[in-house]
Design a protein around this motif. Structure first.
Motif, PDB file in Angstrom:
ATOM      1  N   VAL A 112      30.143  35.995  30.830  1.00  0.00           N
ATOM      2  CA  VAL A 112      30.495  37.215  31.555  1.00  0.00           C
ATOM      3  C   VAL A 112      30.796  38.317  30.543  1.00  0.00           C
ATOM      4  CG1 VAL A 112      32.150  38.276  33.139  1.00  0.00           C
ATOM      5  CG2 VAL A 112      31.380  35.931  33.526  1.00  0.00           C
ATOM      6  N   THR A 113      30.059  39.398  30.598  1.00  0.00           N
ATOM      7  CA  THR A 113      30.257  40.509  29.662  1.00  0.00           C
ATOM      8  C   THR A 113      30.879  41.737  30.326  1.00  0.00           C
ATOM      9  OG1 THR A 113      27.983  41.261  30.058  1.00  0.00           O
ATOM     10  CG2 THR A 113      28.345  39.771  28.199  1.00  0.00           C
ATOM     11  N   GLU A 114      30.768  41.837  31.642  1.00  0.00           N
ATOM     12  CA  GLU A 114      31.399  42.945  32.372  1.00  0.00           C
ATOM     13  C   GLU A 114      31.947  42.396  33.686  1.00  0.00           C
ATOM     14  OE1 GLU A 114      28.785  46.212  32.964  1.00  0.00           O
ATOM     15  OE2 GLU A 114      28.314  46.463  30.844  1.00  0.00           O
ATOM     16  N   ARG A 115      33.045  42.972  34.125  1.00  0.00           N
ATOM     17  CA  ARG A 115      33.684  42.495  35.360  1.00  0.00           C
ATOM     18  C   ARG A 115      34.324  43.661  36.084  1.00  0.00           C
ATOM     19  NH1 ARG A 115      39.489  40.375  35.584  1.00  0.00           N
ATOM     20  NH2 ARG A 115      39.747  39.774  37.773  1.00  0.00           N
ATOM     21  N   ALA A 116      34.014  43.768  37.389  1.00  0.00           N
ATOM     22  CA  ALA A 116      34.638  44.790  38.233  1.00  0.00           C
ATOM     23  C   ALA A 116      35.268  44.166  39.471  1.00  0.00           C
ATOM     24  CB  ALA A 116      33.606  45.839  38.650  1.00  0.00           C
ATOM     25  N   ALA A 117      35.264  42.835  39.559  1.00  0.00           N
ATOM     26  CA  ALA A 117      35.878  42.138  40.691  1.00  0.00           C
ATOM     27  C   ALA A 117      37.335  41.855  40.351  1.00  0.00           C
ATOM     28  CB  ALA A 117      35.124  40.850  40.993  1.00  0.00           C
ATOM     29  N   PHE A 118      38.234  42.719  40.830  1.00  0.00           N
ATOM     30  CA  PHE A 118      39.652  42.592  40.513  1.00  0.00           C
ATOM     31  C   PHE A 118      40.452  42.428  41.797  1.00  0.00           C
ATOM     32  CE2 PHE A 118      37.884  45.133  37.047  1.00  0.00           C
ATOM     33  CZ  PHE A 118      38.334  44.421  35.946  1.00  0.00           C
ATOM     34  N   GLY A 119      41.203  41.335  41.870  1.00  0.00           N
ATOM     35  CA  GLY A 119      42.266  41.201  42.849  1.00  0.00           C
ATOM     36  C   GLY A 119      41.878  41.084  44.313  1.00  0.00           C
ATOM     37  N   HIS A 120      42.857  40.642  45.069  1.00  0.00           N
ATOM     38  CA  HIS A 120      42.706  40.434  46.503  1.00  0.00           C
ATOM     39  C   HIS A 120      42.680  41.776  47.240  1.00  0.00           C
ATOM     40  CE1 HIS A 120      43.302  38.512  50.430  1.00  0.00           C
ATOM     41  NE2 HIS A 120      44.213  39.452  50.665  1.00  0.00           N
ATOM     42  N   GLY A 121      41.748  41.909  48.201  1.00  0.00           N
ATOM     43  CA  GLY A 121      41.708  43.084  49.049  1.00  0.00           C
ATOM     44  C   GLY A 121      40.894  44.238  48.519  1.00  0.00           C
ATOM     45  N   LYS A 122      40.297  44.112  47.349  1.00  0.00           N
ATOM     46  CA  LYS A 122      39.482  45.208  46.806  1.00  0.00           C
ATOM     47  C   LYS A 122      38.235  45.375  47.654  1.00  0.00           C
ATOM     48  CE  LYS A 122      36.962  46.643  42.647  1.00  0.00           C
ATOM     49  NZ  LYS A 122      37.568  47.968  42.509  1.00  0.00           N
ATOM     50  N   PHE A 123      37.945  46.610  48.028  1.00  0.00           N
ATOM     51  CA  PHE A 123      36.750  46.899  48.833  1.00  0.00           C
ATOM     52  C   PHE A 123      35.521  46.907  47.927  1.00  0.00           C
ATOM     53  CE2 PHE A 123      33.651  49.988  50.464  1.00  0.00           C
ATOM     54  CZ  PHE A 123      33.381  49.417  51.706  1.00  0.00           C
TER      55      PHE A 123
END
Length: 333
Positions: free
Chosen positions: A205-216
């Motif tokens: 994984v080099t990039e990540r934008a999936a953060f936390g519960h409830g993120k739209f």
């Protein structure tokens, strides 16, 4: 050497310790002045009629004084070695971006940091999508209706129910719902609130934008970038005057100059960029190299050697070549 000292056998000069050479008079019995050498003064003698215009005579004493050496011109295979500095880069054909095809909200995130290795089939995150839940419910309703109406005596009714079931199933598959998940949905008989997304490839994984519960999230968002580092690209820069020696498919030796282990890695030139850098007067080349142990890391600098076979040629020592700036020539005995 001191020419006034003479001996009847080959010994060293007692004054300067240089070896005495055998005295050989010129064809006319006199010492030949070096009048035909460029930059030397002197008048022509009778020997000029016996020599061509590009021939000079240097007597043995003067040869000893100026340190003239002789070497044979031989035929041998020649090679050239280009040294190139390169920078490790991702293999752009092995970069995978993870998107959702539905809008929704993140529930659980399993891959929670950049740099984490993942395998194909590993869960990445779960998402709650109202649109997806509604479609699952429609599929279950179409499934029950198809079971009841498939035995109808009216062909249009049975055909319509099966068509509705197939259309709903295709909609789920277009949203990346696997056959296994659809089968589980049919067995359980109720819609799932959460949908799990899995990694389609092996990589890092080099990039990540999936953060936390409830993120739209929506289809426009790039939630993860996963790169397969088992193969990397190394981008090297070759000077303009050396580009004629570089060809596609050439083997390249790669080493990390700051590594304790002076191990050589082998790569091949797979692409030569068509654009020249106007500031550095260099062109880029791309080398593809296997990286099973992840030894090469993106943005790392490496040293490379390209060995070029020039074929078999007649050669002389480099010191024998006289370079005037406009042409090169040698003296032949």
């Amino acid at each position: 050497m001191h020419p006034q000292y003479k001996a009847d056998k080959p010994i060293d000069c007692p004054i300067c310790s240089m070896k005495l050479v055998k005295f050989e008079p010129t064809p006319n019995g006199e010492n030949k002045p070096m009048d035909s050498m460029p930059g030397m003064d002197g008048s022509s003698s009778s020997t000029s009629s016996q020599a061509s215009n590009n021939t000079i005579y240097v007597d043995p004493q003067r040869q000893q004084l100026i340190g003239v050496q002789f070497a044979k011109a031989i035929t041998k295979p020649l090679s050239k070695e280009l040294r190139v500095v390169g920078k490790v880069s991702f293999d752009e054909t092995k970069i995978t971006h993870i998107h959702t095809k539905v809008t929704g909200y993140l529930e659980n995130v399993f891959v929670d940091y950049v740099g984490k290795p993942v395998k194909k089939g590993d869960p990445l995150f779960t998402i709650y999508s109202p649109d997806l839940v509604a479609t699952e419910q429609e599929y279950l309703l179409a499934l029950r209706s198809n079971k009841e109406l498939s035995k109808s005596s009216f062909e249009e009714v049975s055909f319509g129910s099966s068509s509705l079931l197939e259309a709903t199933r295709k909609r789920l598959k277009l949203w990346d719902i696997s056959d296994k998940e659809i089968e589980e949905l049919e067995i359980e008989g109720k819609a799932k609130r959460e949908l799990t997304f899995y990694s389609p490839v092996d990589g890092i994984v080099t990039e990540r934008a999936a953060f936390g519960h409830g993120k739209f999230v929506n289809p426009e968002m790039d939630l993860y970038s996963i790169v397969d580092l088992s193969t990397v690209w190394i981008i090297g820069e070759v000077y303009e005057y050396e580009m004629s020696f570089v060809k596609l498919g050439q083997t390249v030796e790669i080493e990390m100059p700051y590594s304790d282990k002076k191990s050589l890695y082998i790569g091949k030139i797979t692409y030569i960029y068509p654009v020249m850098d106007a500031k550095t007067r260099t062109a880029k080349i791309r080398i593809e190299c296997k990286n099973p142990q992840y030894t090469f890391k993106p943005e790392m600098f490496v040293s490379m050697k390209i060995k070029i076979n020039l074929g078999t040629h007649l050669v002389v020592p480099e010191d024998a070549v006289m370079d005037t700036g406009e042409e090169q020539y040698v003296f032949v005995d």
